[in-house]
Design an enzyme around this catalytic site. Structure first.
Site, PDB file in Angstrom:
ATOM      1  N   GLU B  60      18.674-100.105  69.391  1.00  0.00           N
ATOM      2  CA  GLU B  60      17.372 -99.705  69.945  1.00  0.00           C
ATOM      3  C   GLU B  60      17.426 -99.403  71.441  1.00  0.00           C
ATOM      4  O   GLU B  60      16.738 -98.500  71.920  1.00  0.00           O
ATOM      5  CB  GLU B  60      16.312-100.780  69.666  1.00  0.00           C
ATOM      6  CG  GLU B  60      15.860-100.847  68.214  1.00  0.00           C
ATOM      7  CD  GLU B  60      16.812-101.632  67.320  1.00  0.00           C
ATOM      8  OE1 GLU B  60      17.781-102.232  67.850  1.00  0.00           O
ATOM      9  OE2 GLU B  60      16.594-101.649  66.102  1.00  0.00           O
ATOM     10  N   HIS B 129       8.247-108.239  61.306  1.00  0.00           N
ATOM     11  CA  HIS B 129       7.932-106.874  60.873  1.00  0.00           C
ATOM     12  C   HIS B 129       6.418-106.660  60.740  1.00  0.00           C
ATOM     13  O   HIS B 129       5.976-105.835  59.953  1.00  0.00           O
ATOM     14  CB  HIS B 129       8.590-106.562  59.525  1.00  0.00           C
ATOM     15  CG  HIS B 129      10.080-106.466  59.570  1.00  0.00           C
ATOM     16  ND1 HIS B 129      10.886-107.570  59.736  1.00  0.00           N
ATOM     17  CD2 HIS B 129      10.916-105.399  59.491  1.00  0.00           C
ATOM     18  CE1 HIS B 129      12.156-107.173  59.739  1.00  0.00           C
ATOM     19  NE2 HIS B 129      12.198-105.868  59.599  1.00  0.00           N
TER      20      HIS B 129
END
Lengths: 321, 324
Positions: B60, B129
């Site tokens: 990321e 999440h």
């Protein structure tokens, strides 16, 4: 090693190295007199790396720099006046006084900036490399980092991306033996930093970073290869910073003997002696150049000191385009 | 007018902007062959090829940071971070590099970069999440933050974000992808930084964004039947904040309820409440009320997950209590 082409080239390398040295010595003076405030990480001792590496570039190539970035900015073509003014936070600085030493940048010269975060330029350099690939030019990006940055997570993410996509990025690892005070031996599982290029499928070489021509030759070979589409590489430059990490560093982590050893490997002395010995320059040429650079630095210092601070109204400008 | 899904609206925006501008490209985890974890980029790899729709490694920091490097050297990247929860790994890139580079360089560069990501609860995915982390981004000067709630807004705002010369964090909601709405066939753009008054009312202002806005609309509809006139505002863009639209509404209704899925403590509702106090204190007939996510990591158990975020009923209850 390639012989020097001509006297002009020799003078150019020597002048750039002298500019960096005297620039840094001057900033140390200004810090001591409190004319310069804040931190400054000085590049004195490492001049051959920036000058040698940049000698392999074209003006339209990119670099990302480090927290020790004055030398990169000068070698990439930054104007001494604007760089000195920026370090003093003046309106005439290359970043209008909003960046300072840690954020010296002159995008007009392809310098995408010094960085206050160790390893802060790594992902950016990958993106600049990707942009070159997508725009289908033959530019290259040099990503300067120190030994310390090779232990950051983003080092591995970025080299993996660049290695996978074969981007035209060349890593110039300035191994000055210490990340602030912690030696490479105590911080890195491998001390041969060139090995850190291996898992990312890129060639690497280690050079004596006090020899401007050795740096130039190594970087030039990889730049040529990258321009031809052969992807990334790494050049580890063994070097040394004369001053401490920053102005407040008492250097208790290294020995006088070690400092003396490296002082004898001075990149400016080594190169000027070589040029005189080979008959390319006379001792008088070297002395005159030194004097010329002294004047340049004095002028830049005067320009910076005499320049105004930014207007208060500048506080809220430049946030958005 | 035709109706399309939220994911399709985003997909169309990407496709149209990539067709229009060769500088636009996409990169992220599983965005190419797979078409994105929530299938938002499906079809784009086949249409635009390997170079412009790029699968990356699970990295990321490199994805977001390389977006910056490409943006300042002539490209217009749209990078995807699969879950907003993963932005933690890229936060140095966002906070220290992307948000600051133009200012630090005295305005001598621009950053035409969109970071698309997705957040929110509703699929019992647990604490890594399901988060709503927009307040991380709104805290940082130098980036714009967009959180659309409808397909129409999603498309018009994404197209504007891609054409914007500043970094934009564009946050989708996983429970919105299959919601449908009217989207014209012809091209349109929506301005970043403008709230949308979804429904006029006079008794109370109900302000929200993203999925929670849909709960607010349902709550308002039911409250209307019970005799309460609710004005509903979809903020759409959190930064820059359209405080004028909020203040004008409060001057009319004298009451403000702010609902969002993110944690209450340090959430963006607190910032809005403070600004309304500064600008419209004398118009308020009641304290600003916040209906927010519970200050806990998102639990897995479906009953606990439901309890942890606002819904139509908790919003209704808060409005009624404020009117007492």
């Amino acid at each position: 090693m390639s012989p020097l082409k001509d006297k002009g080239t020799a003078i150019f390398y020597l002048q750039k190295m002298m500019e960096i040295r005297q620039f840094e010595d001057k900033i140390m003076d200004l810090l001591a007199q409190n004319i310069a405030e804040g931190g400054s990480h000085l590049y004195a001792g490492e001049e051959a790396v920036a000058v040698g590496a940049m000698a392999a570039l074209r003006p339209d190539d990119f670099i990302t720099s480090t927290h020790r970035g004055h030398g990169h900015a000068i070698a990439k073509g930054g104007k001494l006046n604007e760089l000195m003014a920026e370090i003093l936070g003046k309106a005439t600085g290359c970043c209008k006084g909003k960046g300072g030493s840690l954020h010296l940048a002159d995008v007009s010269t392809g310098n995408l900036g010094a960085n206050g975060i160790v390893g802060g330029g790594l992902a950016m350099a990958a993106g600049a490399g990707l942009s070159i690939k997508l725009r289908k030019t033959d530019q290259v990006t040099l990503c300067f980092i120190g030994d310390g940055a090779t232990n950051q997570g983003v080092f591995h993410e970025s080299l993996n991306m660049v290695g996978t996509w074969r981007l035209p990025v060349i890593y110039i690892v300035e191994n000055n033996l210490y990340g602030m005070s912690v030696s490479v031996k105590r911080a890195s599982a491998v001390t041969d930093l060139a090995k850190k290029a291996v898992p990312y499928n890129m060639p690497a070489v280690t050079v004596f970073g006090q020899d401007v021509l050795a740096v130039k030759d190594a970087v030039e070979a990889y730049v040529k290869s990258a321009r031809a589409g052969n992807g990334p590489a790494m050049v580890v430059c063994d070097t040394y910073r004369y001053y401490g990490h920053s102005r407040s560093d008492p250097r208790v982590y290294r020995t006088k003997e070690e400092e003396k050893y490296w002082a004898e490997q001075d990149p400016i002395k080594l190169f000027s002696v070589k040029c005189v010995k080979e008959g390319l320059l006379s001792q008088k040429d070297v002395e005159e150049l030194d004097k010329f650079v002294e004047n340049e630095i004095e002028e830049a210092t005067k320009f910076a000191i005499d320049s105004p601070l930014p207007n208060d109204a500048e506080l809220f400008t430049d946030l958005f385009a | 007018m035709r109706e399309i899904a939220y994911w399709q609206a985003i997909n169309e925006a990407l496709s149209e902007e990539m067709t229009k501008d060769p500088g636009v490209f996409i990169m992220g985890e599983d965005v190419a062959i797979y078409g994105g974890a929530y299938a938002v980029t499906r079809g784009l790899h086949a249409k635009f090829g390997d170079e412009r729709v790029r699968d990356t490694a699970i990295s990321e920091a490199a994805i977001v940071g390389a977006g910056l490097g490409a943006a300042i050297t002539g490209m217009r990247p749209v990078v995807e971070i699969m879950y907003v929860d993963f932005m933690g790994i890229a936060m140095d890139q966002l906070n220290n590099q992307i948000a600051k580079i133009r200012y630090m360089f005295g305005g001598k560069t621009k950053v035409p970069l969109v970071i698309r990501t997705e957040g929110g609860a509703g699929r019992t995915l647990g604490a890594h999440h399901s988060q709503s982390l927009e307040a991380w981004f709104t805290h940082i000067p130098g980036i714009k933050v967009v959180m659309p709630s409808t397909p129409y807004d999603a498309k018009g705002l994404l197209k504007a974000a891609i054409r914007e010369d500043n970094p934009v964090v564009y946050i989708e909601h996983k429970m919105l992808y299959n919601t449908k709405g009217q989207v014209p066939e012809e091209e349109y753009l929506l301005p970043i930084g403008k709230a949308d008054v979804k429904k006029q009312g006079k008794d109370v202002t109900l302000l929200s964004w993203s999925l929670t806005l849909l709960h607010c609309l349902k709550a308002a509809e039911e409250l209307e039947k019970e005799g309460v006139s609710v004005e509903v505002i979809d903020l759409r863009t959190l930064a820059p904040l359209d405080i004028d639209t909020i203040v004008n509404s409060v001057k009319k209704t004298h009451r403000l309820v702010i609902a969002h899925e993110a944690w209450k403590t340090g959430g963006f509702a607190g910032e809005i409440a403070a600004q309304v106090m500064e600008k419209a204190f004398d118009y308020l007939d009641a304290p600003v009320c916040r209906v927010c996510g519970a200050d806990v990591p998102m639990p897995k158990a479906p009953n606990l997950e439901k309890l942890a975020i606002p819904n139509k009923d908790t919003i209704k209850k808060a409005v009624k209590e404020l009117l007492v």
